[in-house]
Design a protein around this motif. Structure first.
Motif: not given
Length: 181
Positions: A161-169
């Motif tokens: 999800t976009p939120e998971q992508i932000v967390d990865l970054i």
């Protein structure tokens, strides 16, 4: 979130990869400016459709060059997240570069979900746009936007999800001591 330096993050990917969404969420979470100046914004400013700007840009390189130059100028002015098709190539001063990937099918479906219309027409338009963008980037700057092997982080956006992508970054930014919780 505390920045340990004047951080500039560049995020790129083709249309429908989630650039705008992820860049916006990341900028908000980091408390920095979002810079996402694209053909879409230029079209709005000029009172044109996106398709009209793309068509005009085929014969007038000032459209591309203005957008590219303007977004880099904006990014150099302050800590930011720069989200654009060419951000990772154009913002040489970026501290961290992210490439967002999605299959052609996934991208077309996302554009369809966002804008509606006919899915096959969206697939055709997106494929045409990708071909023309790639040709222009090579001609203007010698950039191959299909070569992103130099980035700090590559993410297949179909998996998160976009939120998971932000967390990865953010996790990667913490590892590199760019930010603290």
């Amino acid at each position: 979130m505390k920045l340990n330096k004047d951080l500039r993050i560049a995020i790129s990917g083709k249309s429908g990869c989630g650039n705008t969404t992820v860049s916006g969420l990341l900028a908000q979470k980091l408390g920095v400016t979002l810079i996402n100046y694209t053909f879409r914004q230029l079209a709005q400013e000029k009172g044109m459709t996106l398709a009209q700007v793309i068509e005009a840009a085929k014969n007038d390189d000032s459209y591309d060059k203005y957008v590219d130059k303007h977004q880099v100028e904006l990014a150099l002015a302050e800590p930011c997240v720069l989200g654009s098709r060419l951000a990772i190539w154009m913002l040489k001063e970026a501290d961290f570069k992210v490439y967002l990937f999605a299959s052609d099918e996934t991208r077309a479906q996302r554009i369809y979900n966002r804008e509606g219309g006919d899915l096959q027409q969206i697939k055709d338009f997106t494929a045409m746009r990708d071909r023309e963008d790639t040709a222009r980037y090579k001609e203007f700057y010698g950039i191959d936007n299909n070569n992103y092997d130099f980035v700090d982080l590559f993410i297949d956006t179909a998996k998160y999800t976009p939120e998971q992508i932000v967390d990865l970054i953010i996790s990667e930014l913490k590892k590199r001591n760019f930010v603290e919780a």
